[in-house]
Design a protein around this motif. Structure first.
Motif, PDB file in Angstrom:
ATOM      1  N   PRO A 241       0.824  -1.217   0.000  1.00 30.63           N
ATOM      2  CA  PRO A 241       0.000   0.000   0.000  1.00 30.63           C
ATOM      3  C   PRO A 241       0.854   1.261   0.000  1.00 30.63           C
ATOM      4  N   GLY A 242       0.341   2.299  -0.649  1.00 29.71           N
ATOM      5  CA  GLY A 242       1.041   3.580  -0.677  1.00 29.71           C
ATOM      6  C   GLY A 242       2.146   3.657  -1.711  1.00 29.71           C
ATOM      7  N   ASP A 243       2.014   2.924  -2.827  1.00 31.91           N
ATOM      8  CA  ASP A 243       3.022   2.928  -3.894  1.00 31.91           C
ATOM      9  C   ASP A 243       4.393   2.561  -3.361  1.00 31.91           C
ATOM     10  N   ARG A 244       4.416   1.476  -2.592  1.00 30.32           N
ATOM     11  CA  ARG A 244       5.672   0.940  -2.102  1.00 30.32           C
ATOM     12  C   ARG A 244       5.861  -0.442  -2.699  1.00 30.32           C
ATOM     13  N   TRP A 245       7.103  -0.767  -3.001  1.00 34.71           N
ATOM     14  CA  TRP A 245       7.398  -2.059  -3.602  1.00 34.71           C
ATOM     15  C   TRP A 245       8.543  -2.708  -2.849  1.00 34.71           C
ATOM     16  N   VAL A 246       8.426  -4.014  -2.625  1.00 33.20           N
ATOM     17  CA  VAL A 246       9.452  -4.748  -1.905  1.00 33.20           C
ATOM     18  C   VAL A 246       9.992  -5.843  -2.812  1.00 33.20           C
ATOM     19  N   ARG A 247      11.290  -6.003  -2.781  1.00 33.40           N
ATOM     20  CA  ARG A 247      11.959  -7.011  -3.615  1.00 33.40           C
ATOM     21  C   ARG A 247      12.562  -8.076  -2.711  1.00 33.40           C
ATOM     22  N   THR A 248      12.237  -9.324  -2.965  1.00 35.15           N
ATOM     23  CA  THR A 248      12.772 -10.455  -2.208  1.00 35.15           C
ATOM     24  C   THR A 248      13.147 -11.554  -3.185  1.00 35.15           C
ATOM     25  N   GLY A 249      13.862 -12.551  -2.698  1.00 30.18           N
ATOM     26  CA  GLY A 249      14.244 -13.673  -3.539  1.00 30.18           C
ATOM     27  C   GLY A 249      14.611 -14.877  -2.716  1.00 30.18           C
ATOM     28  N   ALA A 250      14.255 -16.065  -3.218  1.00 32.23           N
ATOM     29  CA  ALA A 250      14.586 -17.298  -2.520  1.00 32.23           C
ATOM     30  C   ALA A 250      16.109 -17.459  -2.456  1.00 32.23           C
ATOM     31  N   GLY A 251      16.612 -17.728  -1.266  1.00 32.03           N
ATOM     32  CA  GLY A 251      18.046 -17.906  -1.091  1.00 32.03           C
ATOM     33  C   GLY A 251      18.804 -16.613  -0.878  1.00 32.03           C
ATOM     34  N   SER A 252      18.105 -15.492  -0.935  1.00 27.76           N
ATOM     35  CA  SER A 252      18.753 -14.209  -0.711  1.00 27.76           C
ATOM     36  C   SER A 252      18.442 -13.722   0.695  1.00 27.76           C
ATOM     37  N   GLY A 253      19.476 -13.257   1.407  1.00 34.95           N
ATOM     38  CA  GLY A 253      19.272 -12.765   2.769  1.00 34.95           C
ATOM     39  C   GLY A 253      18.930 -11.293   2.818  1.00 34.95           C
ATOM     40  N   TRP A 254      18.710 -10.672   1.666  1.00 35.16           N
ATOM     41  CA  TRP A 254      18.440  -9.240   1.601  1.00 35.16           C
ATOM     42  C   TRP A 254      16.986  -8.972   1.265  1.00 35.16           C
ATOM     43  N   VAL A 255      16.451  -7.950   1.877  1.00 32.92           N
ATOM     44  CA  VAL A 255      15.102  -7.456   1.565  1.00 32.92           C
ATOM     45  C   VAL A 255      15.254  -5.999   1.140  1.00 32.92           C
ATOM     46  N   THR A 256      14.624  -5.620   0.031  1.00 31.72           N
ATOM     47  CA  THR A 256      14.789  -4.277  -0.514  1.00 31.72           C
ATOM     48  C   THR A 256      13.429  -3.615  -0.667  1.00 31.72           C
ATOM     49  N   LEU A 257      13.318  -2.410  -0.161  1.00 35.73           N
ATOM     50  CA  LEU A 257      12.061  -1.664  -0.210  1.00 35.73           C
ATOM     51  C   LEU A 257      12.267  -0.371  -0.993  1.00 35.73           C
ATOM     52  N   PHE A 258      11.337  -0.077  -1.900  1.00 41.99           N
ATOM     53  CA  PHE A 258      11.358   1.157  -2.684  1.00 41.99           C
ATOM     54  C   PHE A 258      10.109   1.965  -2.367  1.00 41.99           C
ATOM     55  N   ALA A 259      10.292   3.265  -2.172  1.00 45.46           N
ATOM     56  CA  ALA A 259       9.145   4.116  -1.827  1.00 45.46           C
ATOM     57  C   ALA A 259       9.526   5.569  -2.091  1.00 45.46           C
ATOM     58  N   ARG A 260       8.524   6.422  -2.002  1.00 46.40           N
ATOM     59  CA  ARG A 260       8.761   7.868  -2.061  1.00 46.40           C
ATOM     60  C   ARG A 260       8.457   8.456  -0.686  1.00 46.40           C
ATOM     61  N   THR A 261       9.382   9.317  -0.242  1.00 45.56           N
ATOM     62  CA  THR A 261       9.183   9.986   1.036  1.00 45.56           C
ATOM     63  C   THR A 261      10.051  11.227   1.075  1.00 45.56           C
ATOM     64  N   GLY A 262       9.571  12.265   1.723  1.00 41.19           N
ATOM     65  CA  GLY A 262      10.356  13.479   1.864  1.00 41.19           C
ATOM     66  C   GLY A 262      10.757  14.113   0.557  1.00 41.19           C
ATOM     67  N   GLY A 263       9.929  13.961  -0.491  1.00 40.75           N
ATOM     68  CA  GLY A 263      10.264  14.517  -1.794  1.00 40.75           C
ATOM     69  C   GLY A 263      11.368  13.783  -2.512  1.00 40.75           C
ATOM     70  N   ALA A 264      11.589  12.524  -2.173  1.00 42.60           N
ATOM     71  CA  ALA A 264      12.675  11.757  -2.770  1.00 42.60           C
ATOM     72  C   ALA A 264      12.219  10.335  -3.051  1.00 42.60           C
ATOM     73  N   LEU A 265      12.923   9.672  -3.936  1.00 42.67           N
ATOM     74  CA  LEU A 265      12.792   8.233  -4.141  1.00 42.67           C
ATOM     75  C   LEU A 265      13.850   7.563  -3.294  1.00 42.67           C
ATOM     76  N   VAL A 266      13.454   6.624  -2.448  1.00 45.91           N
ATOM     77  CA  VAL A 266      14.402   5.992  -1.540  1.00 45.91           C
ATOM     78  C   VAL A 266      14.374   4.486  -1.713  1.00 45.91           C
ATOM     79  N   MET A 267      15.513   3.874  -1.442  1.00 44.36           N
ATOM     80  CA  MET A 267      15.645   2.421  -1.424  1.00 44.36           C
ATOM     81  C   MET A 267      16.276   2.027  -0.096  1.00 44.36           C
ATOM     82  N   LEU A 268      15.633   1.121   0.618  1.00 46.99           N
ATOM     83  CA  LEU A 268      16.170   0.573   1.853  1.00 46.99           C
ATOM     84  C   LEU A 268      16.483  -0.889   1.609  1.00 46.99           C
ATOM     85  N   ASN A 269      17.758  -1.228   1.744  1.00 44.46           N
ATOM     86  CA  ASN A 269      18.225  -2.570   1.452  1.00 44.46           C
ATOM     87  C   ASN A 269      18.783  -3.157   2.735  1.00 44.46           C
ATOM     88  N   GLY A 270      18.122  -4.177   3.287  1.00 43.48           N
ATOM     89  CA  GLY A 270      18.490  -4.675   4.602  1.00 43.48           C
ATOM     90  C   GLY A 270      18.945  -6.114   4.607  1.00 43.48           C
TER      91      GLY A 270
END
Length: 297
Positions: A241-270
């Motif tokens: 919800p809220g035009d947010r997208w999350v990227r995941t993959g089998a066997g990958s220990g990383w989770v990546t979130l894309f969203a807009r906030t504060g007038g910017a496009l941000v990516m959080l990769n954890g």
């Protein structure tokens, strides 16, 4: 024409002497840089080498007033090298080995310009050139060298301010910001921030990487779909919800979130975090100053 040729030819000869003199000075600097035998003596050694080689080169090239020209040209070349080395970007020295990365263009430019200015001032009837040579250039060079940390700090702050990337950063509870990197080149300038959470007996080490682009750089959906495979693992993008997208993959220990906030496009990769952790970090984005970011980079 004769008067012009008598000045142009020595200028070319002086530039050549400056070019040749710059490289031995650079090699000496490389040999002593970081060594215990260098220390405070390094500037004096390189200055003496520049002036000695300058005088010898001026004599061999039959420059007018070769003694004064060589000594002054070597000194001015040394000063210009010091000033340019402060103002020019400095890549990691490991890229080209022990030879200083600023040999080209800083050492060469300083050597050529120093000798050319010396010959010009000593052959021109306009004596204010000589006055400027022995006062303004050394003072500006010395001042730049004395203020190297302040100049570099100002350049970093100026880079963040003029990059076009929104100056925002999250305040993620339990994490500390350990590194900031500005990528101002290319059509999509960005700021990269790295957060760490130290390991404890009850939990492992975790990190969150944050990338900030201008809001017009792309959409969260397109950014998520831009990469569909990583090290052989198939990745999937899921809308939130809220035009947010999350990227995941089998066997990958990383989770990546894309969203807009504060007038910017941000990516959080954890790594070592959950999707909910990244979503919870979005509201923590706050405006920051270029000085704050530069202090950590």
């Amino acid at each position: 024409m004769r008067d012009l040729s008598t000045k142009v030819i020595p200028m070319w000869r002086a530039a050549l002497i400056g070019l040749i003199t710059a490289f031995p000075a650079a090699v000496i600097s490389a040999d002593l840089q970081g060594e215990e035998r260098g220390g405070p003596a390094l500037p004096a050694v390189t200055l003496l080498a520049a002036m000695s080689l300058g005088a010898l080169g001026a004599r061999l090239a039959r420059l007018p007033r070769w003694g004064v020209t060589g000594l002054v040209g070597g000194a001015v070349a040394w000063l210009l090298i010091g000033a340019l080395a402060v103002l020019a970007p400095v890549p990691e020295s490991e890229l080209i080995g022990r030879l200083p990365v600023l040999v080209v263009p800083v050492y060469v430019a300083g050597g050529v310009a120093g000798f050319a200015l010396a010959v010009w001032s000593l052959t021109s009837p306009v004596r204010w050139w000589a006055v400027a040579l022995v006062t303004v250039v050394p003072l500006v060079s010395w001042g730049a060298a004395q203020r190297e940390p302040q100049i570099r700090a100002w350049l970093e702050v100026h880079g963040f301010e003029t990059s076009g990337v929104p100056l925002i950063a999250p305040r993620i509870e339990g994490y500390r910001l350990v590194h900031v990197d500005l990528n101002a080149a290319g059509p999509r300038p960005s700021t990269w921030l790295e957060y760490w959470r130290d390991a404890t007996p009850d939990r492992g080490f975790s990190e969150i990487q944050v990338t900030v682009w201008p809001a017009t750089a792309s959409s969260p959906r397109d950014s998520c779909l831009a990469v569909t495979e990583n090290l052989g693992a198939t990745l999937h993008c899921t809308p939130l919800p809220g035009d947010r997208w999350v990227r995941t993959g089998a066997g990958s220990g990383w989770v990546t979130l894309f969203a807009r906030t504060g007038g910017a496009l941000v990516m959080l990769n954890g790594s070592g975090v959950t999707q909910a952790d990244l979503v919870a970090a979005l509201p923590t984005f706050r405006p920051v100053t270029a000085r704050d970011l530069a202090a950590i980079s």
